[in-house]
Design a protein around this motif. Sequence first.
Motif, PDB file in Angstrom:
ATOM      1  N   ILE A 149      -1.814   2.221  -0.076  1.00  0.00           N
ATOM      2  CA  ILE A 149      -3.158   2.810  -0.111  1.00  0.00           C
ATOM      3  C   ILE A 149      -3.087   4.269  -0.546  1.00  0.00           C
ATOM      4  O   ILE A 149      -3.883   4.729  -1.388  1.00  0.00           O
ATOM      5  CB  ILE A 149      -3.826   2.705   1.281  1.00  0.00           C
ATOM      6  CG1 ILE A 149      -4.062   1.240   1.647  1.00  0.00           C
ATOM      7  CG2 ILE A 149      -5.154   3.462   1.293  1.00  0.00           C
ATOM      8  CD1 ILE A 149      -4.556   1.034   3.067  1.00  0.00           C
ATOM      9  N   SER A 150      -2.116   5.002  -0.011  1.00  0.00           N
ATOM     10  CA  SER A 150      -1.962   6.422  -0.348  1.00  0.00           C
ATOM     11  C   SER A 150      -1.640   6.610  -1.829  1.00  0.00           C
ATOM     12  O   SER A 150      -2.170   7.522  -2.481  1.00  0.00           O
ATOM     13  CB  SER A 150      -0.862   7.047   0.512  1.00  0.00           C
ATOM     14  OG  SER A 150      -1.140   6.899   1.887  1.00  0.00           O
ATOM     15  N   VAL A 151      -0.774   5.740  -2.366  1.00  0.00           N
ATOM     16  CA  VAL A 151      -0.437   5.823  -3.795  1.00  0.00           C
ATOM     17  C   VAL A 151      -1.680   5.573  -4.652  1.00  0.00           C
ATOM     18  O   VAL A 151      -1.922   6.277  -5.651  1.00  0.00           O
ATOM     19  CB  VAL A 151       0.677   4.805  -4.134  1.00  0.00           C
ATOM     20  CG1 VAL A 151       0.855   4.686  -5.652  1.00  0.00           C
ATOM     21  CG2 VAL A 151       1.993   5.224  -3.484  1.00  0.00           C
ATOM     22  N   ILE A 155      -3.360   8.160  -7.328  1.00  0.00           N
ATOM     23  CA  ILE A 155      -3.649   7.868  -8.749  1.00  0.00           C
ATOM     24  C   ILE A 155      -5.102   8.199  -9.073  1.00  0.00           C
ATOM     25  O   ILE A 155      -5.409   8.781 -10.120  1.00  0.00           O
ATOM     26  CB  ILE A 155      -3.352   6.382  -9.049  1.00  0.00           C
ATOM     27  CG1 ILE A 155      -1.858   6.098  -8.902  1.00  0.00           C
ATOM     28  CG2 ILE A 155      -3.824   6.011 -10.460  1.00  0.00           C
ATOM     29  CD1 ILE A 155      -1.504   4.624  -8.978  1.00  0.00           C
ATOM     30  N   ALA A 156      -6.010   7.833  -8.159  1.00  0.00           N
ATOM     31  CA  ALA A 156      -7.428   8.136  -8.363  1.00  0.00           C
ATOM     32  C   ALA A 156      -7.659   9.645  -8.434  1.00  0.00           C
ATOM     33  O   ALA A 156      -8.457  10.133  -9.244  1.00  0.00           O
ATOM     34  CB  ALA A 156      -8.264   7.529  -7.240  1.00  0.00           C
ATOM     35  N   ALA A 157      -6.957  10.399  -7.576  1.00  0.00           N
ATOM     36  CA  ALA A 157      -7.095  11.858  -7.588  1.00  0.00           C
ATOM     37  C   ALA A 157      -6.548  12.451  -8.886  1.00  0.00           C
ATOM     38  O   ALA A 157      -7.126  13.391  -9.447  1.00  0.00           O
ATOM     39  CB  ALA A 157      -6.369  12.460  -6.382  1.00  0.00           C
ATOM     40  N   TYR A 158      -5.433  11.884  -9.361  1.00  0.00           N
ATOM     41  CA  TYR A 158      -4.842  12.372 -10.616  1.00  0.00           C
ATOM     42  C   TYR A 158      -5.785  12.138 -11.798  1.00  0.00           C
ATOM     43  O   TYR A 158      -5.840  12.933 -12.743  1.00  0.00           O
ATOM     44  CB  TYR A 158      -3.510  11.671 -10.862  1.00  0.00           C
ATOM     45  CG  TYR A 158      -2.791  12.138 -12.099  1.00  0.00           C
ATOM     46  CD1 TYR A 158      -2.092  13.346 -12.103  1.00  0.00           C
ATOM     47  CD2 TYR A 158      -2.812  11.374 -13.269  1.00  0.00           C
ATOM     48  CE1 TYR A 158      -1.436  13.792 -13.249  1.00  0.00           C
ATOM     49  CE2 TYR A 158      -2.156  11.801 -14.415  1.00  0.00           C
ATOM     50  CZ  TYR A 158      -1.464  13.014 -14.395  1.00  0.00           C
ATOM     51  OH  TYR A 158      -0.819  13.452 -15.521  1.00  0.00           O
ATOM     52  N   VAL A 297      -6.177  -0.093  -6.538  1.00  0.00           N
ATOM     53  CA  VAL A 297      -4.939  -0.269  -5.769  1.00  0.00           C
ATOM     54  C   VAL A 297      -5.187   0.011  -4.289  1.00  0.00           C
ATOM     55  O   VAL A 297      -4.773  -0.760  -3.408  1.00  0.00           O
ATOM     56  CB  VAL A 297      -3.830   0.663  -6.309  1.00  0.00           C
ATOM     57  CG1 VAL A 297      -2.595   0.612  -5.410  1.00  0.00           C
ATOM     58  CG2 VAL A 297      -3.457   0.280  -7.738  1.00  0.00           C
ATOM     59  N   ALA A 298      -5.893   1.131  -4.011  1.00  0.00           N
ATOM     60  CA  ALA A 298      -6.217   1.473  -2.622  1.00  0.00           C
ATOM     61  C   ALA A 298      -7.119   0.412  -1.993  1.00  0.00           C
ATOM     62  O   ALA A 298      -6.958   0.049  -0.824  1.00  0.00           O
ATOM     63  CB  ALA A 298      -6.891   2.839  -2.559  1.00  0.00           C
ATOM     64  N   PHE A 299      -8.062  -0.096  -2.790  1.00  0.00           N
ATOM     65  CA  PHE A 299      -8.997  -1.122  -2.323  1.00  0.00           C
ATOM     66  C   PHE A 299      -8.257  -2.390  -1.890  1.00  0.00           C
ATOM     67  O   PHE A 299      -8.530  -2.968  -0.834  1.00  0.00           O
ATOM     68  CB  PHE A 299      -9.992  -1.436  -3.440  1.00  0.00           C
ATOM     69  CG  PHE A 299     -10.809  -2.676  -3.231  1.00  0.00           C
ATOM     70  CD1 PHE A 299     -11.837  -2.694  -2.310  1.00  0.00           C
ATOM     71  CD2 PHE A 299     -10.553  -3.827  -3.958  1.00  0.00           C
ATOM     72  CE1 PHE A 299     -12.602  -3.846  -2.112  1.00  0.00           C
ATOM     73  CE2 PHE A 299     -11.303  -4.971  -3.778  1.00  0.00           C
ATOM     74  CZ  PHE A 299     -12.332  -4.979  -2.843  1.00  0.00           C
ATOM     75  N   LEU A 300      -7.273  -2.810  -2.697  1.00  0.00           N
ATOM     76  CA  LEU A 300      -6.478  -3.997  -2.344  1.00  0.00           C
ATOM     77  C   LEU A 300      -5.699  -3.748  -1.055  1.00  0.00           C
ATOM     78  O   LEU A 300      -5.578  -4.649  -0.209  1.00  0.00           O
ATOM     79  CB  LEU A 300      -5.522  -4.340  -3.490  1.00  0.00           C
ATOM     80  CG  LEU A 300      -6.177  -4.853  -4.779  1.00  0.00           C
ATOM     81  CD1 LEU A 300      -5.124  -5.055  -5.861  1.00  0.00           C
ATOM     82  CD2 LEU A 300      -6.938  -6.155  -4.529  1.00  0.00           C
ATOM     83  N   GLY A 301      -5.182  -2.519  -0.900  1.00  0.00           N
ATOM     84  CA  GLY A 301      -4.458  -2.185   0.320  1.00  0.00           C
ATOM     85  C   GLY A 301      -5.351  -2.221   1.548  1.00  0.00           C
ATOM     86  O   GLY A 301      -4.959  -2.741   2.602  1.00  0.00           O
ATOM     87  N   VAL A 302      -6.574  -1.701   1.413  1.00  0.00           N
ATOM     88  CA  VAL A 302      -7.527  -1.719   2.527  1.00  0.00           C
ATOM     89  C   VAL A 302      -7.929  -3.156   2.859  1.00  0.00           C
ATOM     90  O   VAL A 302      -8.051  -3.523   4.042  1.00  0.00           O
ATOM     91  CB  VAL A 302      -8.768  -0.863   2.191  1.00  0.00           C
ATOM     92  CG1 VAL A 302      -9.844  -1.031   3.255  1.00  0.00           C
ATOM     93  CG2 VAL A 302      -8.383   0.602   2.071  1.00  0.00           C
TER      94      VAL A 302
END
Length: 353
Positions: A149-151, A155-158, A297-302
């Motif tokens: 989730i953090s990764v 990526i979204a922040a980058y 990616v974060a969404f799948l992790g959540v």
Amino acid sequence: MGKVLATSGPVFKKILMSYTYVAIWIFLSFTVIVFNKYILDRKMYNWPFPISLTMIHMGFCSSLAFLLVRVFKFVEPIGMTREIYMSSVVPIGALYSLSLWLSNSAYIYLSVSFIQMLKALMPVAVYSTGVMFKKETFKSQTMANMIGISVGVGIAAYGEAKFNGWGVMLQLGAVAFEATRLVLIQILLTSKGISLNPITSLYYIAPCCFLFLSIPWCLVEYPKLMATSSFHYDFVVFGTNSACAFALNLAVFLLVGKTSALTMNVAGVVKDWLLIAFSWSVIMDRVTKLNLVGYGVAFLGVCYYNHAKLQGLKSKEVQKKTGETDEEIGLMEQKMDRDDENLALGRKTDAQA
């Protein structure tokens, strides 16, 4: 066939009501977020005073909660001692005030869509804080999920088109304080058998938040407001905004009380996607492809985290039912043994007679 239809009626009604509660919560949460962005953004209503806005919310909610608890007796107050209030409610109120202050401040610097992407870190913060306070068990699989989730958020922040470091720090601070508050609620209140619904929560916590916020307000925003001689309090805008914030607390009570906290988490994911779409299409915030890839990616992790939580709850429910069944079987065996003893005793008595 008639029995099936008779059974499906209440089930259908229950499902329909659950979706209604979810829809109400999503609508009010969506409204409050967009409303706060509208008020604080310099390109919209242009009133960049997040502490003042949060204090208006807390003052309004405190007053209304006092009326509902003390005047109209809508909810019974909880028997809370001064010691419990000072040791439990005051720290929670301090963390809540900091969380709201920083979260509202982030709307000045960041887009609605990017803020929702950063909020995907909430499970990471809650789990990490829970492990630190020994309320969660460290599991390598769960930690790997948190890293994923953090990764994704990284990526979204980058890929954020209008990245603002100060705004990101404010939002991450808000997430950290909110996660600590949620864990402290479990440690300080739940462990003592104290359960607060949103109305009693506001009754006890909102005045505490108001007092904590008054300190930075006097130092930071009060001088600026005094210098802005052209400012006049807009009762329509701020009154409606405060009413929406209070209604959101009631919607949380309905959603969690009638469904579950897990349902709220799943509904929160849907709300985040709606806000991202609204931010891109209506507010015209720029959302890049890298933003969407990272948040995906974060969404799948959540989603995996929520799925794991659901499986855990089902497992606990099965264990609970198994334990109850074993207990019932044990009681039945004891009853049968007593019946056999009574029967044997009766036969012995008859033989002696």
